[in-house]
Design a protein around this motif. Structure first.
Motif, PDB file in Angstrom:
ATOM      1  N   SER A   1       0.839  -1.214   0.000  1.00 23.04           N
ATOM      2  CA  SER A   1       0.000   0.000   0.000  1.00 23.04           C
ATOM      3  C   SER A   1       0.868   1.256   0.000  1.00 23.04           C
ATOM      4  CB  SER A   1      -0.919   0.016   1.222  1.00 23.04           C
ATOM      5  OG  SER A   1      -1.905  -0.976   1.130  1.00 23.04           O
TER       6      SER A   1
ATOM      7  N   TYR B   1      -4.476   6.346  -0.002  1.00 24.67           N
ATOM      8  CA  TYR B   1      -3.846   5.101   0.448  1.00 24.67           C
ATOM      9  C   TYR B   1      -4.833   3.993   0.134  1.00 24.67           C
ATOM     10  CZ  TYR B   1      -1.967   1.735   3.908  1.00 24.67           C
ATOM     11  OH  TYR B   1      -1.441   0.635   4.546  1.00 24.67           O
TER      12      TYR B   1
ATOM     13  N   GLY C   1      -8.136  -3.173  -3.343  1.00 26.74           N
ATOM     14  CA  GLY C   1      -7.911  -2.019  -2.493  1.00 26.74           C
ATOM     15  C   GLY C   1      -8.983  -0.980  -2.679  1.00 26.74           C
TER      16      GLY C   1
END
Length: 183
Positions: A106, A128, A140
């Motif tokens: 990340s 992020y 993500g």
């Protein structure tokens, strides 16, 4: 004796096969998903298992990014409804992950967004991607983070400095590239 040898070979093949099919092994592609669900492949990642740890090598396709000089810093940005600028993590990173902790990856996928009409860079608008494993892929969701916290090196370079405490929810439907997938 041949039965044991056959059993050992079978177990080795099964363990290799399960590792090779893992989302944390082999060569994968990195995609950002836009607000309409369209995938934009921005690079590749290679996972390898060395000394019991999963290492990765990330390569972003910089031919997709345009060069911008924002706030005295050269940045590689994707152009769309917003500028989506990649910010390379500036400190030491072991580039290792495991099934329960994808935070270093990340940190290599940090971005900052801004309107094209805005002047300079606003590191408060950091993105992020909080990564997780989901049915054979790494997914993500964009989280807001103030990237000014990276202006100086963290006290402990062995720990990923951006944690849950620094993250805020993002209205994914309002951000151009609010999701990421590695497959």
């Amino acid at each position: 004796m041949f039965k044991r040898l056959g059993l050992v070979i079978t177990l080795i093949c099964l363990s290799y096969s399960s590792f090779a099919d893992s989302p944390l092994s082999g060569d994968k592609h990195v995609y950002l998903i836009d607000i309409k669900g369209k995938e934009l492949m921005i690079g590749d990642i290679k996972f390898s298992n060395l000394a019991g740890k999963t290492h990765y090598q990330l390569h972003l396709d910089h031919s997709l990014f345009k060069d911008y000089f924002l706030s005295m810093k050269e940045m590689k940005c994707l152009e769309g409804p917003e500028l989506w600028c990649h910010l390379a993590y500036p400190y030491s990173n072991p580039r290792t992950i495991n099934q329960n902790d994808l935070s270093w990856l990340s940190h290599d996928l940090l971005f900052m967004y801004k309107k094209k009409s805005e002047f300079g860079a606003n590191f408060y608008n950091g993105i992020y991607y909080q990564l997780s494993l989901n049915k054979g892929t790494i997914e993500g969701t964009a989280q807001a983070v103030d990237l000014n916290l990276l202006a100086s090196a963290p006290d402990d370079l062995t720990l990923a400095p951006i944690t849950e405490a620094e993250l805020d929810e993002v209205e994914v439907a309002q951000r151009w590239l609010g999701r990421l997938i590695i497959k």
